[in-house]
Write a protein that holds these residues in place. Structure first.
Motif, PDB file in Angstrom:
ATOM      1  N   ARG A  34       0.838  -1.217   0.000  1.00 46.28           N
ATOM      2  CA  ARG A  34       0.000   0.000   0.000  1.00 46.28           C
ATOM      3  C   ARG A  34       0.868   1.261   0.000  1.00 46.28           C
ATOM      4  O   ARG A  34       0.531   2.255  -0.635  1.00 46.28           O
ATOM      5  CB  ARG A  34      -0.929   0.003   1.199  1.00 46.28           C
ATOM      6  CG  ARG A  34      -1.952  -1.103   1.133  1.00 46.28           C
ATOM      7  CD  ARG A  34      -3.301  -0.658   1.612  1.00 46.28           C
ATOM      8  NE  ARG A  34      -4.236  -1.758   1.616  1.00 46.28           N
ATOM      9  CZ  ARG A  34      -4.936  -2.156   0.565  1.00 46.28           C
ATOM     10  NH1 ARG A  34      -4.787  -1.546  -0.573  1.00 46.28           N
ATOM     11  NH2 ARG A  34      -5.780  -3.159   0.654  1.00 46.28           N
ATOM     12  N   ARG A  35       1.973   1.182   0.702  1.00 45.07           N
ATOM     13  CA  ARG A  35       2.888   2.323   0.727  1.00 45.07           C
ATOM     14  C   ARG A  35       3.451   2.589  -0.674  1.00 45.07           C
ATOM     15  O   ARG A  35       3.554   3.729  -1.105  1.00 45.07           O
ATOM     16  CB  ARG A  35       4.010   2.037   1.716  1.00 45.07           C
ATOM     17  CG  ARG A  35       4.825   3.225   2.048  1.00 45.07           C
ATOM     18  CD  ARG A  35       5.767   2.897   3.171  1.00 45.07           C
ATOM     19  NE  ARG A  35       6.184   4.132   3.785  1.00 45.07           N
ATOM     20  CZ  ARG A  35       7.014   4.204   4.769  1.00 45.07           C
ATOM     21  NH1 ARG A  35       7.507   3.131   5.295  1.00 45.07           N
ATOM     22  NH2 ARG A  35       7.358   5.359   5.264  1.00 45.07           N
ATOM     23  N   ALA A  36       3.809   1.508  -1.375  1.00 41.78           N
ATOM     24  CA  ALA A  36       4.300   1.645  -2.752  1.00 41.78           C
ATOM     25  C   ALA A  36       3.204   2.199  -3.660  1.00 41.78           C
ATOM     26  O   ALA A  36       3.466   3.030  -4.537  1.00 41.78           O
ATOM     27  CB  ALA A  36       4.800   0.299  -3.269  1.00 41.78           C
ATOM     28  N   GLU A  37       1.982   1.748  -3.426  1.00 40.27           N
ATOM     29  CA  GLU A  37       0.844   2.212  -4.227  1.00 40.27           C
ATOM     30  C   GLU A  37       0.622   3.711  -4.016  1.00 40.27           C
ATOM     31  O   GLU A  37       0.391   4.452  -4.978  1.00 40.27           O
ATOM     32  CB  GLU A  37      -0.400   1.416  -3.842  1.00 40.27           C
ATOM     33  CG  GLU A  37      -1.584   1.640  -4.743  1.00 40.27           C
ATOM     34  CD  GLU A  37      -2.750   0.749  -4.372  1.00 40.27           C
ATOM     35  OE1 GLU A  37      -3.467   0.357  -5.292  1.00 40.27           O
ATOM     36  OE2 GLU A  37      -2.952   0.463  -3.171  1.00 40.27           O
ATOM     37  N   ILE A  38       0.718   4.161  -2.782  1.00 39.90           N
ATOM     38  CA  ILE A  38       0.568   5.588  -2.481  1.00 39.90           C
ATOM     39  C   ILE A  38       1.664   6.401  -3.168  1.00 39.90           C
ATOM     40  O   ILE A  38       1.439   7.522  -3.616  1.00 39.90           O
ATOM     41  CB  ILE A  38       0.565   5.823  -0.953  1.00 39.90           C
ATOM     42  CG1 ILE A  38      -0.725   5.269  -0.359  1.00 39.90           C
ATOM     43  CG2 ILE A  38       0.747   7.296  -0.609  1.00 39.90           C
ATOM     44  CD1 ILE A  38      -0.734   5.165   1.156  1.00 39.90           C
ATOM     45  N   ALA A  39       2.852   5.798  -3.285  1.00 33.10           N
ATOM     46  CA  ALA A  39       3.978   6.467  -3.934  1.00 33.10           C
ATOM     47  C   ALA A  39       3.871   6.435  -5.456  1.00 33.10           C
ATOM     48  O   ALA A  39       4.728   6.962  -6.150  1.00 33.10           O
ATOM     49  CB  ALA A  39       5.291   5.837  -3.483  1.00 33.10           C
ATOM     50  N   GLY A  40       2.815   5.785  -5.976  1.00 32.86           N
ATOM     51  CA  GLY A  40       2.599   5.796  -7.419  1.00 32.86           C
ATOM     52  C   GLY A  40       2.857   4.494  -8.141  1.00 32.86           C
ATOM     53  O   GLY A  40       2.669   4.413  -9.350  1.00 32.86           O
ATOM     54  N   LEU A  91      -0.142  -1.811  -7.555  1.00 33.12           N
ATOM     55  CA  LEU A  91      -0.085  -2.962  -6.662  1.00 33.12           C
ATOM     56  C   LEU A  91       0.436  -4.190  -7.400  1.00 33.12           C
ATOM     57  O   LEU A  91       1.255  -4.941  -6.868  1.00 33.12           O
ATOM     58  CB  LEU A  91      -1.490  -3.229  -6.096  1.00 33.12           C
ATOM     59  CG  LEU A  91      -1.621  -3.861  -4.738  1.00 33.12           C
ATOM     60  CD1 LEU A  91      -0.732  -3.226  -3.712  1.00 33.12           C
ATOM     61  CD2 LEU A  91      -3.069  -3.829  -4.291  1.00 33.12           C
ATOM     62  N   ASP A  92      -0.026  -4.387  -8.613  1.00 35.84           N
ATOM     63  CA  ASP A  92       0.429  -5.530  -9.414  1.00 35.84           C
ATOM     64  C   ASP A  92       1.929  -5.459  -9.677  1.00 35.84           C
ATOM     65  O   ASP A  92       2.624  -6.463  -9.596  1.00 35.84           O
ATOM     66  CB  ASP A  92      -0.332  -5.612 -10.737  1.00 35.84           C
ATOM     67  CG  ASP A  92      -1.764  -6.064 -10.562  1.00 35.84           C
ATOM     68  OD1 ASP A  92      -2.061  -6.708  -9.530  1.00 35.84           O
ATOM     69  OD2 ASP A  92      -2.583  -5.789 -11.456  1.00 35.84           O
ATOM     70  N   LEU A  93       2.422  -4.270  -9.996  1.00 35.81           N
ATOM     71  CA  LEU A  93       3.856  -4.109 -10.254  1.00 35.81           C
ATOM     72  C   LEU A  93       4.664  -4.380  -8.995  1.00 35.81           C
ATOM     73  O   LEU A  93       5.704  -5.030  -9.040  1.00 35.81           O
ATOM     74  CB  LEU A  93       4.154  -2.701 -10.783  1.00 35.81           C
ATOM     75  CG  LEU A  93       5.611  -2.407 -11.114  1.00 35.81           C
ATOM     76  CD1 LEU A  93       6.132  -3.379 -12.173  1.00 35.81           C
ATOM     77  CD2 LEU A  93       5.761  -0.977 -11.580  1.00 35.81           C
ATOM     78  N   TRP A  94       4.181  -3.899  -7.835  1.00 37.10           N
ATOM     79  CA  TRP A  94       4.889  -4.150  -6.586  1.00 37.10           C
ATOM     80  C   TRP A  94       4.963  -5.650  -6.314  1.00 37.10           C
ATOM     81  O   TRP A  94       6.028  -6.178  -5.986  1.00 37.10           O
ATOM     82  CB  TRP A  94       4.207  -3.439  -5.413  1.00 37.10           C
ATOM     83  CG  TRP A  94       4.999  -3.589  -4.141  1.00 37.10           C
ATOM     84  CD1 TRP A  94       5.988  -2.763  -3.719  1.00 37.10           C
ATOM     85  CD2 TRP A  94       4.904  -4.633  -3.170  1.00 37.10           C
ATOM     86  NE1 TRP A  94       6.515  -3.231  -2.530  1.00 37.10           N
ATOM     87  CE2 TRP A  94       5.858  -4.385  -2.177  1.00 37.10           C
ATOM     88  CE3 TRP A  94       4.102  -5.761  -3.049  1.00 37.10           C
ATOM     89  CZ2 TRP A  94       6.039  -5.211  -1.081  1.00 37.10           C
ATOM     90  CZ3 TRP A  94       4.277  -6.596  -1.953  1.00 37.10           C
ATOM     91  CH2 TRP A  94       5.238  -6.311  -0.979  1.00 37.10           C
ATOM     92  N   LYS A  95       3.824  -6.345  -6.440  1.00 42.11           N
ATOM     93  CA  LYS A  95       3.797  -7.784  -6.180  1.00 42.11           C
ATOM     94  C   LYS A  95       4.681  -8.540  -7.159  1.00 42.11           C
ATOM     95  O   LYS A  95       5.395  -9.466  -6.774  1.00 42.11           O
ATOM     96  CB  LYS A  95       2.362  -8.306  -6.237  1.00 42.11           C
ATOM     97  CG  LYS A  95       1.532  -7.866  -5.056  1.00 42.11           C
ATOM     98  CD  LYS A  95       0.110  -8.388  -5.121  1.00 42.11           C
ATOM     99  CE  LYS A  95      -0.655  -7.906  -3.901  1.00 42.11           C
ATOM    100  NZ  LYS A  95      -2.015  -8.411  -3.862  1.00 42.11           N
TER     101      LYS A  95
END
Length: 128
Positions: free
Chosen positions: A93-99, A102-106
């Protein structure tokens, strides 16, 4: 088990790099929310609020079932299952907030786990 240990190790390293942590109070509050949700009926749209006595009873029931099924204690469940899951969710979620999506983070996290260099780097669990 091996993959889970590596996953947890990488999560802890990423959390340290991002200066992200979860207090035991947050983990306990999330567990209490999960226990309360187990009381909700399928037709209910309102969250259930348990009294302290009801919550204590739910914890006892959960602990007894956990012990019966796995031999784990309540605290072991919090440490080995819930804390890592919440840590992963929080970092994502922190990565998502940073832009970052979610799929890319996972995907990047899973790719790191599949990378032999990363695996070798985190194989030493003696410092745990």
């Amino acid at each position: 088990v091996y993959e889970q240990l590596l996953r947890e190790r990488l999560l802890r390293v990423r959390a340290e790099q991002d200066a992200f942590s979860l207090s035991s109070e947050v983990v306990n509050a999330q567990m209490d929310a999960l226990l309360a949700r187990s009381e909700e009926s399928a037709s209910s749209t309102e969250p259930v609020v348990l009294t302290p006595e009801q919550l204590a009873q739910k914890r006892q029931e959960f602990t007894a079932e956990l012990d019966r099924l796995t031999g784990w204690t309540y605290q072991e469940y919090l440490d080995w299952v819930l804390h890592p899951a919440l840590l992963e969710e929080g970092l994502a979620r922190r990565a998502e907030i940073a832009g970052q999506s979610l799929d890319l983070w996972k995907t990047s996290f899973d790719e790191a786990l599949a990378n032999p260099k990363v695996v070798r780097k985190y194989l030493d669990f003696s410092q745990e």
